[in-house]
Write a protein that holds these residues in place. Structure first.
Motif, PDB file in Angstrom:
ATOM      1  N   LEU A  70       0.843  -1.199   0.000  1.00  0.00           N
ATOM      2  CA  LEU A  70       0.000   0.000   0.000  1.00  0.00           C
ATOM      3  C   LEU A  70       0.877   1.248   0.000  1.00  0.00           C
ATOM      4  O   LEU A  70       0.596   2.233  -0.692  1.00  0.00           O
ATOM      5  CB  LEU A  70      -0.924   0.032   1.212  1.00  0.00           C
ATOM      6  CG  LEU A  70      -1.983  -1.061   1.334  1.00  0.00           C
ATOM      7  CD1 LEU A  70      -2.956  -0.734   2.466  1.00  0.00           C
ATOM      8  CD2 LEU A  70      -2.741  -1.227   0.036  1.00  0.00           C
ATOM      9  N   VAL A  71       1.937   1.205   0.793  1.00  0.00           N
ATOM     10  CA  VAL A  71       2.858   2.345   0.874  1.00  0.00           C
ATOM     11  C   VAL A  71       3.462   2.634  -0.498  1.00  0.00           C
ATOM     12  O   VAL A  71       3.504   3.781  -0.960  1.00  0.00           O
ATOM     13  CB  VAL A  71       3.967   2.062   1.915  1.00  0.00           C
ATOM     14  CG1 VAL A  71       5.008   3.170   1.901  1.00  0.00           C
ATOM     15  CG2 VAL A  71       3.363   1.899   3.314  1.00  0.00           C
ATOM     16  N   VAL A  95       0.087   4.879   6.360  1.00  0.00           N
ATOM     17  CA  VAL A  95       0.513   4.666   4.966  1.00  0.00           C
ATOM     18  C   VAL A  95       1.003   5.991   4.380  1.00  0.00           C
ATOM     19  O   VAL A  95       2.025   6.041   3.676  1.00  0.00           O
ATOM     20  CB  VAL A  95      -0.644   4.071   4.124  1.00  0.00           C
ATOM     21  CG1 VAL A  95      -0.250   3.955   2.658  1.00  0.00           C
ATOM     22  CG2 VAL A  95      -1.048   2.708   4.665  1.00  0.00           C
ATOM     23  N   GLN A  96       0.287   7.075   4.679  1.00  0.00           N
ATOM     24  CA  GLN A  96       0.693   8.404   4.177  1.00  0.00           C
ATOM     25  C   GLN A  96       2.078   8.789   4.716  1.00  0.00           C
ATOM     26  O   GLN A  96       2.916   9.300   3.963  1.00  0.00           O
ATOM     27  CB  GLN A  96      -0.335   9.457   4.601  1.00  0.00           C
ATOM     28  CG  GLN A  96      -1.630   9.406   3.794  1.00  0.00           C
ATOM     29  CD  GLN A  96      -2.732  10.260   4.408  1.00  0.00           C
ATOM     30  OE1 GLN A  96      -2.730  10.519   5.614  1.00  0.00           O
ATOM     31  NE2 GLN A  96      -3.683  10.690   3.595  1.00  0.00           N
ATOM     32  N   ARG A  97       2.311   8.562   5.998  1.00  0.00           N
ATOM     33  CA  ARG A  97       3.612   8.926   6.589  1.00  0.00           C
ATOM     34  C   ARG A  97       4.748   8.151   5.936  1.00  0.00           C
ATOM     35  O   ARG A  97       5.794   8.694   5.624  1.00  0.00           O
ATOM     36  CB  ARG A  97       3.607   8.648   8.103  1.00  0.00           C
ATOM     37  CG  ARG A  97       3.088   9.817   8.939  1.00  0.00           C
ATOM     38  CD  ARG A  97       3.556   9.728  10.384  1.00  0.00           C
ATOM     39  NE  ARG A  97       3.136   8.499  11.050  1.00  0.00           N
ATOM     40  CZ  ARG A  97       1.902   8.284  11.524  1.00  0.00           C
ATOM     41  NH1 ARG A  97       0.979   9.209  11.399  1.00  0.00           N
ATOM     42  NH2 ARG A  97       1.603   7.153  12.122  1.00  0.00           N
ATOM     43  N   LEU A 105      -1.120  14.318   0.059  1.00  0.00           N
ATOM     44  CA  LEU A 105      -1.401  14.600   1.479  1.00  0.00           C
ATOM     45  C   LEU A 105      -2.569  15.586   1.592  1.00  0.00           C
ATOM     46  O   LEU A 105      -2.847  16.350   0.657  1.00  0.00           O
ATOM     47  CB  LEU A 105      -0.155  15.169   2.155  1.00  0.00           C
ATOM     48  CG  LEU A 105       0.982  14.169   2.374  1.00  0.00           C
ATOM     49  CD1 LEU A 105       2.154  14.848   3.087  1.00  0.00           C
ATOM     50  CD2 LEU A 105       0.502  12.948   3.153  1.00  0.00           C
ATOM     51  N   PRO A 106      -3.287  15.571   2.738  1.00  0.00           N
ATOM     52  CA  PRO A 106      -4.413  16.498   2.924  1.00  0.00           C
ATOM     53  C   PRO A 106      -4.009  17.935   2.592  1.00  0.00           C
ATOM     54  O   PRO A 106      -2.938  18.393   2.988  1.00  0.00           O
ATOM     55  CB  PRO A 106      -4.743  16.344   4.415  1.00  0.00           C
ATOM     56  CG  PRO A 106      -4.318  14.946   4.746  1.00  0.00           C
ATOM     57  CD  PRO A 106      -3.104  14.668   3.889  1.00  0.00           C
TER      58      PRO A 106
END
Ligand SMILES: [Zn+2]
Length: 302
Positions: A70-71, A95-97, A105-106
């Motif tokens: 996923l990463v 996963v975002q990190r 990213l948001p």
């Protein structure tokens, strides 16, 4: 996704190959958190997108393992299309990190949250995930209301145009076609679902609130005392005392034991509804998903 596979099949038959094809790099790489958003991104993005779904219909999107695969997918993505409203709070931030991809990213144009595009139901006065409540930011299961889905689709179509201005005319054409098809289907569902209005449902997990909001079905209660908390015998016994509902609604992911227990005591039929694209036979795209849902509710009334 069937549409995804079709595209790959088309690429193969066109002799493009799957590895190192120059066309692939020209496509917008889309990371969808759930199958419904993968389906929508594929419908709206057509040949201009390469869509990956982080989960399949047999997985509970509240609980997903933040696997390296996923990463890697999120790291390569130009656009992430997720639900938001806390649905993926248990895994997506991790996963975002790890992916370290600022494009998705948001706050970035490549970050799209469906729930941010619509009015949320069950929104609490304050954020509260106490006692395992999985819906502390409001109900995140926004998919099953065609009106809300159209709003989400409109925003996603605009986002695709923004991210891929070269192909904006193609994205616009696909949106026009989608909207026309969607409105036609919605008129059909409205006609078919007249007998459902005013009916009463008990649910396993609170993931049908937008569906019921659309269809005018009354939510009586949930088998889970709180979203994510398994049914207890004490809670079920209290539900058995309520006036009989027209259905006990479960998804294919729910353990159906509690629903069958209640059904045996009250006579309310258990109906299994697809919670996403591909969750049941026949629910192979977004239109068919709603066809299956409406038909299953009608069928259980007979
Ligand atoms: Zn939920």
């Amino acid at each position: 996704m069937a549409t995804h596979i079709d595209w790959r099949a088309w690429a193969l038959s066109a002799g493009l190959g799957l590895l190192g094809a120059p066309l692939a790099s020209a496509q917008l790489q889309v990371f969808a958190c759930e199958p419904e958003w993968a389906a929508l991104a594929q419908e709206l993005g057509g040949e201009e997108v390469d869509v990956y779904s982080a989960t399949h219909p047999g997985m509970d999107p509240h609980h997903v393992q933040a696997k390296p695969s996923l990463v890697a997918r999120l790291r390569a993505a130009d656009l992430s299309v997720c639900t938001g409203a806390g649905l993926e709070v248990g895994w997506l931030p991790l996963v975002q990190r790890r992916a370290r991809n600022a494009r998705v990213l948001p706050g970035a144009p490549g970050h799209f949250e469906a729930a941010a595009e619509v009015d949320l139901l069950d929104r609490p006065a304050r954020l509260d995930r106490a006692d395992g409540d999985l819906h502390g930011e409001g109900n995140p299961h926004v998919l099953l209301d065609p009106r809300r889905l159209e709003q989400i689709a409109r925003s996603l179509a605009l986002r695709l145009q923004q991210l891929d201005p070269e192909n904006a005319h193609r994205h616009r054409a696909r949106w026009d076609a989608f909207q026309a098809r969607w409105r036609e289907a919605e008129a059909r569902w409205s006609r078919q679902s007249t007998p459902l209005r005013g009916r009463r449902a008990i649910v396993h997990h609170q993931e049908w609130v937008y569906l019921f909001d659309w269809l005018g079905i009354e939510r009586v209660a949930a088998l889970e005392p709180k979203p994510g908390v398994p049914p207890s015998l004490q809670h079920l016994s209290a539900l058995a005392e309520l006036p009989v509902a027209d259905w006990v609604v479960v998804s294919p992911l729910d353990d159906p034991k509690a629903a069958h227990w209640l059904s045996a005591r009250t006579g309310a039929p258990v109906v299994v509804l697809p919670h996403t694209v591909g969750a049941l036979d026949g629910a192979d795209d977004l239109v068919l998903l709603f066809d299956v849902v409406v038909a299953a509710l009608l069928q259980a009334l007979r």
